[in-house]
Design a protein around this motif. Structure first.
Motif, PDB file in Angstrom:
ATOM      1  N   TYR A 100       0.831  -1.201   0.000  1.00  0.00           N
ATOM      2  CA  TYR A 100       0.000   0.000   0.000  1.00  0.00           C
ATOM      3  C   TYR A 100       0.866   1.252   0.000  1.00  0.00           C
ATOM      4  N   GLN A 101       1.925   1.241   0.792  1.00  0.00           N
ATOM      5  CA  GLN A 101       2.823   2.394   0.867  1.00  0.00           C
ATOM      6  C   GLN A 101       3.481   2.671  -0.478  1.00  0.00           C
ATOM      7  N   VAL A 104       0.858   4.222  -2.887  1.00  0.00           N
ATOM      8  CA  VAL A 104       0.613   5.641  -2.619  1.00  0.00           C
ATOM      9  C   VAL A 104       1.788   6.477  -3.111  1.00  0.00           C
ATOM     10  N   VAL A 116       0.413   9.777   4.570  1.00  0.00           N
ATOM     11  CA  VAL A 116      -0.329   8.545   4.852  1.00  0.00           C
ATOM     12  C   VAL A 116       0.369   7.754   5.952  1.00  0.00           C
ATOM     13  N   SER A 117       1.687   7.678   5.912  1.00  0.00           N
ATOM     14  CA  SER A 117       2.425   6.973   6.967  1.00  0.00           C
ATOM     15  C   SER A 117       2.178   7.621   8.323  1.00  0.00           C
ATOM     16  N   THR A 119      -0.455   9.418   9.266  1.00  0.00           N
ATOM     17  CA  THR A 119      -1.823   9.165   9.722  1.00  0.00           C
ATOM     18  C   THR A 119      -1.990   7.721  10.177  1.00  0.00           C
TER      19      THR A 119
END
Length: 154
Positions: A100-101, A104, A116-117, A119
């Motif tokens: 997922y990382q 993104v 995102v990391s 959050t």
């Protein structure tokens, strides 16, 4: 001693077919992917996330919605989740991402990936605090009842 790609992707010498190799090639990405979690660990992690959130939130949601509305809303939410997973899988195939990382980062850029990391770290920290409070409350109630002292269920 020179190691070729065939040696890196070779089968496990111990004959343990239940474990996937630690280094695998992605069909859309030429770089090898390093996996540091077994299938069993990943399965338990996913089950813990899914069951942990559901155990706490679904009964409350049903009690607030009522049975009839819950029978409509829960399948609708499940359909949205399945659709979202299909979108993520398709996007991962398009971008050649294996996490997922990475998806993104490749799709939205490294700045968004860092956000995102951050959050996700806040979400996990909050979950840890919530679970700690729940366990502490449950343990305090059990200890008080077992010890015959005050502070049991009210």
């Amino acid at each position: 001693m020179e190691t070729g790609l065939n040696d890196v992707f070779a089968e496990n010498d111990e004959g343990d077919d239940d474990e996937a190799p630690l280094v695998v090639a992605s069909p859309t990405n030429t770089a090898p992917v390093i996996r540091d979690a077994s299938f069993l660990v990943s399965t338990f992690n996913l089950a813990n996330c899914a069951v942990g959130a559901g155990v706490l939130s679904v009964p409350y949601a049903v009690s607030e919605l009522g049975v009839v509305l819950a029978l409509v809303v829960l399948p609708a939410v499940a359909a949205v989740v399945v659709f979202t997973l299909h979108v993520l899988i398709d996007a991962a195939d398009v971008y050649g991402a294996v996490s997922y990382q990475e998806l993104v980062s490749k799709a939205l850029g490294p700045g968004v990936a860092h956000f995102v990391s951050f959050t996700l770290i806040l979400y996990i920290a909050g979950s840890c605090v919530a679970y700690t409070i729940i366990v502490a409350d449950a343990f305090a109630s059990v200890a008080a009842v077992a010890g015959g002292g005050r502070g049991g269920p009210r």
